[in-house]
Motif scaffolding. Structure first.
Motif, short mmCIF file in Angstrom:
data_model
loop_
_atom_site.label_atom_id
_atom_site.label_comp_id
_atom_site.label_asym_id
_atom_site.label_seq_id
_atom_site.Cartn_x
_atom_site.Cartn_y
_atom_site.Cartn_z
N LYS A 2 -13.96 -19.72 62.46
CA LYS A 2 -13.88 -18.30 63.04
C LYS A 2 -14.73 -18.75 64.40
N ILE A 20 -10.28 -15.07 63.99
CA ILE A 20 -10.57 -15.60 62.41
C ILE A 20 -9.69 -16.69 62.30
N ASP A 62 -17.01 -11.97 57.85
CA ASP A 62 -16.31 -11.09 58.92
C ASP A 62 -17.40 -10.09 59.46
#
Length: 93
Positions: A2, A20, A62
């Motif tokens: 990422k 990502i 994330d």
């Protein structure tokens, strides 16, 4: 992997984003209408942008990636319309 990246346009304005997938062909999701307003038809005929990887991680979540992107947007002030094309977080000039 990422990554957080910076796109620099020919007018010097920037866009900070995240990817990502670490796709070499991904150049972000900046607002095309905003960018187009800054360039004439002639300028659009020969157009070079630069993509720089600012930060990368194999282990970031994330949520952490979103926070890191925000940090870079604020650090580079790419949410300031005079400097860049990010519109979030809103610029409070």
């Amino acid at each position: 992997m990422k990554v957080i990246y910076k796109i620099t346009y020919p007018n010097g304005k920037i866009y900070i984003g995240q990817d990502i997938t670490d796709d070499i062909n991904y150049f972000g999701s900046a607002n095309s209408t905003l960018i187009a307003q800054d360039f004439t038809r002639e300028q659009r005929r020969d157009f070079t942008i630069r993509k720089e990887i600012l930060w990368e991680s194999d282990t970031v979540t994330d949520g952490e990636l979103n926070q890191k992107e925000r940090e870079y947007i604020l650090a580079f002030r790419s949410n300031d319309p005079a400097i860049g094309y990010n519109r979030n977080p809103p610029f409070k000039g």
